[in-house]
Design a protein around this motif. Structure first.
Motif, PDB file in Angstrom:
ATOM      1  N   VAL A 228       0.838  -1.206   0.000  1.00  0.00           N
ATOM      2  CA  VAL A 228       0.000   0.000   0.000  1.00  0.00           C
ATOM      3  C   VAL A 228       0.870   1.252   0.000  1.00  0.00           C
ATOM      4  O   VAL A 228       0.606   2.220  -0.726  1.00  0.00           O
ATOM      5  N   THR A 229       1.936   1.233   0.811  1.00  0.00           N
ATOM      6  CA  THR A 229       2.763   2.438   0.966  1.00  0.00           C
ATOM      7  C   THR A 229       3.689   2.675  -0.221  1.00  0.00           C
ATOM      8  O   THR A 229       3.775   3.791  -0.741  1.00  0.00           O
ATOM      9  N   PHE A 230       4.373   1.626  -0.671  1.00  0.00           N
ATOM     10  CA  PHE A 230       5.438   1.829  -1.652  1.00  0.00           C
ATOM     11  C   PHE A 230       5.077   1.416  -3.074  1.00  0.00           C
ATOM     12  O   PHE A 230       5.866   1.636  -3.994  1.00  0.00           O
ATOM     13  N   THR A 231       3.892   0.830  -3.267  1.00  0.00           N
ATOM     14  CA  THR A 231       3.440   0.509  -4.622  1.00  0.00           C
ATOM     15  C   THR A 231       2.183   1.274  -4.985  1.00  0.00           C
ATOM     16  O   THR A 231       2.130   1.956  -6.006  1.00  0.00           O
ATOM     17  N   ALA A 232       1.158   1.179  -4.121  1.00  0.00           N
ATOM     18  CA  ALA A 232      -0.101   1.852  -4.425  1.00  0.00           C
ATOM     19  C   ALA A 232       0.052   3.368  -4.424  1.00  0.00           C
ATOM     20  O   ALA A 232      -0.524   4.060  -5.268  1.00  0.00           O
ATOM     21  N   ALA A 233       0.837   3.901  -3.486  1.00  0.00           N
ATOM     22  CA  ALA A 233       0.996   5.358  -3.424  1.00  0.00           C
ATOM     23  C   ALA A 233       1.686   5.909  -4.676  1.00  0.00           C
ATOM     24  O   ALA A 233       1.179   6.859  -5.294  1.00  0.00           O
ATOM     25  N   PRO A 234       2.840   5.361  -5.102  1.00  0.00           N
ATOM     26  CA  PRO A 234       3.428   5.872  -6.345  1.00  0.00           C
ATOM     27  C   PRO A 234       2.520   5.687  -7.558  1.00  0.00           C
ATOM     28  O   PRO A 234       2.475   6.546  -8.443  1.00  0.00           O
ATOM     29  N   PHE A 235       1.785   4.565  -7.598  1.00  0.00           N
ATOM     30  CA  PHE A 235       0.892   4.343  -8.726  1.00  0.00           C
ATOM     31  C   PHE A 235      -0.195   5.401  -8.779  1.00  0.00           C
ATOM     32  O   PHE A 235      -0.637   5.808  -9.867  1.00  0.00           O
ATOM     33  N   SER A 236      -0.650   5.864  -7.611  1.00  0.00           N
ATOM     34  CA  SER A 236      -1.696   6.895  -7.604  1.00  0.00           C
ATOM     35  C   SER A 236      -1.180   8.202  -8.204  1.00  0.00           C
ATOM     36  O   SER A 236      -1.952   8.986  -8.770  1.00  0.00           O
ATOM     37  N   LEU A 237       0.130   8.449  -8.084  1.00  0.00           N
ATOM     38  CA  LEU A 237       0.706   9.633  -8.727  1.00  0.00           C
ATOM     39  C   LEU A 237       0.660   9.496 -10.243  1.00  0.00           C
ATOM     40  O   LEU A 237       0.342  10.443 -10.965  1.00  0.00           O
ATOM     41  N   ILE A 238       0.956   8.290 -10.718  1.00  0.00           N
ATOM     42  CA  ILE A 238       0.924   8.052 -12.163  1.00  0.00           C
ATOM     43  C   ILE A 238      -0.504   8.133 -12.678  1.00  0.00           C
ATOM     44  O   ILE A 238      -0.756   8.647 -13.770  1.00  0.00           O
ATOM     45  N   GLY A 239      -1.449   7.635 -11.889  1.00  0.00           N
ATOM     46  CA  GLY A 239      -2.844   7.596 -12.332  1.00  0.00           C
ATOM     47  C   GLY A 239      -3.622   8.870 -12.093  1.00  0.00           C
ATOM     48  O   GLY A 239      -4.821   8.919 -12.386  1.00  0.00           O
ATOM     49  N   GLY A 240      -2.981   9.903 -11.540  1.00  0.00           N
ATOM     50  CA  GLY A 240      -3.669  11.173 -11.326  1.00  0.00           C
ATOM     51  C   GLY A 240      -4.356  11.284  -9.983  1.00  0.00           C
ATOM     52  O   GLY A 240      -5.063  12.262  -9.729  1.00  0.00           O
ATOM     53  N   GLY A 241      -4.160  10.280  -9.093  1.00  0.00           N
ATOM     54  CA  GLY A 241      -4.811  10.334  -7.796  1.00  0.00           C
ATOM     55  C   GLY A 241      -4.407  11.518  -6.948  1.00  0.00           C
ATOM     56  O   GLY A 241      -5.092  11.854  -5.977  1.00  0.00           O
ATOM     57  N   TYR A 242      -3.305  12.166  -7.300  1.00  0.00           N
ATOM     58  CA  TYR A 242      -2.852  13.336  -6.556  1.00  0.00           C
ATOM     59  C   TYR A 242      -3.789  14.527  -6.707  1.00  0.00           C
ATOM     60  O   TYR A 242      -3.702  15.495  -5.942  1.00  0.00           O
ATOM     61  N   VAL A 243      -4.709  14.465  -7.673  1.00  0.00           N
ATOM     62  CA  VAL A 243      -5.557  15.624  -7.947  1.00  0.00           C
ATOM     63  C   VAL A 243      -6.374  16.026  -6.727  1.00  0.00           C
ATOM     64  O   VAL A 243      -6.604  17.204  -6.470  1.00  0.00           O
ATOM     65  N   ILE A 244      -6.809  15.047  -5.933  1.00  0.00           N
ATOM     66  CA  ILE A 244      -7.647  15.354  -4.785  1.00  0.00           C
ATOM     67  C   ILE A 244      -6.846  16.076  -3.710  1.00  0.00           C
ATOM     68  O   ILE A 244      -7.353  16.940  -2.990  1.00  0.00           O
ATOM     69  N   PHE A 245      -5.538  15.759  -3.588  1.00  0.00           N
ATOM     70  CA  PHE A 245      -4.669  16.486  -2.661  1.00  0.00           C
ATOM     71  C   PHE A 245      -4.503  17.935  -3.123  1.00  0.00           C
ATOM     72  O   PHE A 245      -4.527  18.852  -2.310  1.00  0.00           O
ATOM     73  N   LEU A 246      -4.307  18.106  -4.427  1.00  0.00           N
ATOM     74  CA  LEU A 246      -4.123  19.464  -4.949  1.00  0.00           C
ATOM     75  C   LEU A 246      -5.378  20.297  -4.794  1.00  0.00           C
ATOM     76  O   LEU A 246      -5.302  21.512  -4.579  1.00  0.00           O
ATOM     77  N   LEU A 247      -6.538  19.676  -4.897  1.00  0.00           N
ATOM     78  CA  LEU A 247      -7.780  20.403  -4.612  1.00  0.00           C
ATOM     79  C   LEU A 247      -7.793  20.865  -3.160  1.00  0.00           C
ATOM     80  O   LEU A 247      -8.263  21.966  -2.854  1.00  0.00           O
ATOM     81  N   GLY A 248      -7.257  20.032  -2.262  1.00  0.00           N
ATOM     82  CA  GLY A 248      -7.129  20.451  -0.871  1.00  0.00           C
ATOM     83  C   GLY A 248      -6.155  21.610  -0.720  1.00  0.00           C
ATOM     84  O   GLY A 248      -6.407  22.554   0.037  1.00  0.00           O
ATOM     85  N   PHE A 249      -5.029  21.565  -1.460  1.00  0.00           N
ATOM     86  CA  PHE A 249      -4.080  22.687  -1.455  1.00  0.00           C
ATOM     87  C   PHE A 249      -4.778  23.980  -1.879  1.00  0.00           C
ATOM     88  O   PHE A 249      -4.665  25.021  -1.223  1.00  0.00           O
ATOM     89  N   TRP A 250      -5.481  23.889  -3.010  1.00  0.00           N
ATOM     90  CA  TRP A 250      -6.136  25.084  -3.558  1.00  0.00           C
ATOM     91  C   TRP A 250      -7.199  25.612  -2.599  1.00  0.00           C
ATOM     92  O   TRP A 250      -7.294  26.824  -2.355  1.00  0.00           O
ATOM     93  N   ALA A 251      -8.007  24.724  -2.042  1.00  0.00           N
ATOM     94  CA  ALA A 251      -9.074  25.146  -1.132  1.00  0.00           C
ATOM     95  C   ALA A 251      -8.500  25.786   0.124  1.00  0.00           C
ATOM     96  O   ALA A 251      -9.072  26.742   0.667  1.00  0.00           O
ATOM     97  N   ALA A 252      -7.363  25.271   0.615  1.00  0.00           N
ATOM     98  CA  ALA A 252      -6.738  25.861   1.799  1.00  0.00           C
ATOM     99  C   ALA A 252      -6.216  27.261   1.491  1.00  0.00           C
ATOM    100  O   ALA A 252      -6.288  28.160   2.338  1.00  0.00           O
TER     101      ALA A 252
END
Length: 428
Positions: A228-252
């Motif tokens: 989960v930590t070292f495979t799923a997390a990097p894969f989420s970066l490739i798949g665009g999963g980071y977008v929800i974090f960036l929405l949090g950045f923008w909203a903050a």
């Protein structure tokens, strides 16, 4: 002290400003309340993995055993919680990261210094997450978010708002394209029913709850935690999963949760559209699970088309949940002001849930301390005797226990124990 040799005068050299966390007066209701409610959704969504004697459906997430009440709970979980809590958590995590960064820089810490503090925090979260996964809970997400925070903090915290918007658009496009590609390929080949693998092992097995030996279960949990930590997390970066974090950045940056009154149209649209999209996107999978919709097992599986649809639309639901809490906080603030914050039961409940949100990491880890030894086969093994419905009641009781504990700490003016240690290590 430094000496000015030219003028013979002494002057103090100012150390780099640093502050240790948020002060009570700076806290807003919406973020803390959202985190407290989020913990209820998390503990409910994790219940299925502790029903280790149940027979699981094609997705491997929810059991198919039980009576009508159990099937009702399973239907509700699939529609409202499964793959919907992750984006809620991710948004709030990103929001909190940007809040910490902005507080540090406003206090005079350099931007690089603020990023270093967040980097130290990310590394600590990875250590906490892997320890949590190994000892108690294989599906830990603290380490997952810790790893993502290292990358996202380095890449995006110091970017302009315009750059954030561009990357949010890029990330959203990645999510859609990566999710749609296998479905479109299967449709073009006329083999949508073959997409997925219903014969895969149920996801619950990766949690090791059915292992009679704690050491054997710990090995299973560690392997899952590392994945989960070292495979799923990097894969989420490739798949665009980071977008929800960036929405949090923008909203903050816009202080959407601290000042919801300034963003009411946005919050209302997000609540209505996001929840509608999220629930409708999960409805086919929920209907198929309870047998109301005849769909091949492969399509319902973890890599099948219905799960892909659930995952993509889950982003909308997670954002919708945040918006609903923000709207409630806005209305609650006006109500409390009109009634002079009288000590009613409702006021106490909101205060208690918000107190848990302030201590969300301690509350999250406390869930596992109460769950694993009681439910797992290596512990008391109670999970073998529970169903989806009774497990949901048990989970609600666990959450209420953490709410009560957090409220007691709030009344004494004390932080959560894990937060105390984490802040000490972060700020030294």
């Amino acid at each position: 002290m430094t000496v000015d040799t030219e003028h013979g005068a002494h002057r103090a050299s100012a150390p780099a400003p640093r502050r240790a966390g948020v002060r009570p007066a700076e806290r807003a209701l919406a973020p803390d309340l959202a985190r407290g409610i989020m913990l209820l959704l998390i503990v409910l969504s994790n219940t299925a993995f502790h029903l280790w004697r149940s027979e699981y459906g094609p997705s491997g997430w929810q059991p198919v055993t039980g009576g009508w009440l159990d099937h009702t709970v399973q239907f509700t979980m699939i529609t409202v919680l499964d793959l919907r809590v992750y984006p809620l958590f991710a948004f709030l995590f990103g929001y909190g990261m940007m809040q910490l960064f902005l507080r540090q820089t406003a206090a005079g810490t350099s931007e690089r210094g603020a990023v270093r503090i967040l980097r130290r925090r990310g590394l600590l979260l990875i250590v906490i997450g892997l320890a949590h996964a190994t000892l108690l809970m294989a599906g830990d997400i603290v380490g997952y978010y810790g790893l993502l925070s290292l990358a996202l903090g380095w890449l995006f915290l110091r970017r302009s708002e315009r750059a954030l918007k561009w990357w949010i658009a890029i990330g959203a496009a990645q999510v859609v394209l990566v999710s749609a590609q296998p479905v479109v390929s299967a449709l073009l080949q006329g083999e949508l029913g073959s997409l997925g693998d219903a014969g895969a092992d149920p996801g619950a097995e990766a949690y090791g709850a059915g292992e009679g030996s704690w050491f054997a279960a710990a090995g299973t949990r560690l392997a899952t935690g590392l994945f989960v930590t070292f495979t799923a997390a990097p894969f989420s970066l490739i798949g665009g999963g980071y977008v929800i974090f960036l929405l949090g950045f923008w909203a903050a940056r816009r202080r959407v949760l601290e000042e919801p009154g300034r963003h009411l149209p946005l919050l209302r649209r997000t609540a209505v559209i996001g929840i509608a999209v999220g629930w409708l996107g999960a409805l086919p999978a929920a209907l198929a699970h309870v047998g109301a919709l005849d769909v091949p097992d492969d399509v319902q599986s973890e890599s099948g088309a219905l799960t892909v649809l659930r995952e993509v639309t889950g982003y909308g639901a997670g954002l919708g949940y945040v918006a609903v809490v923000a709207l409630f906080a806005h209305g609650w603030g006006g109500r409390a002001a009109r009634k002079n914050a009288q000590a009613t039961v409702a006021v106490s409940a909101v205060t208690a849930i918000s107190a848990l949100g302030k201590r969300s990491l301690s509350g999250y880890l406390a869930h596992s301390l109460l769950f694993a030894p009681l439910l797992a086969a290596w512990g008391l093994g109670i999970g073998a005797h529970l169903t989806s419905a009774t497990m949901a009641l048990f989970a609600g009781g666990v959450w209420l226990a953490t709410v009560a504990g957090a409220y007691a700490l709030e009344r004494r003016g004390r932080r959560g124990p894990v937060e105390v240690v984490l802040r000490w290590l972060m700020y030294r």
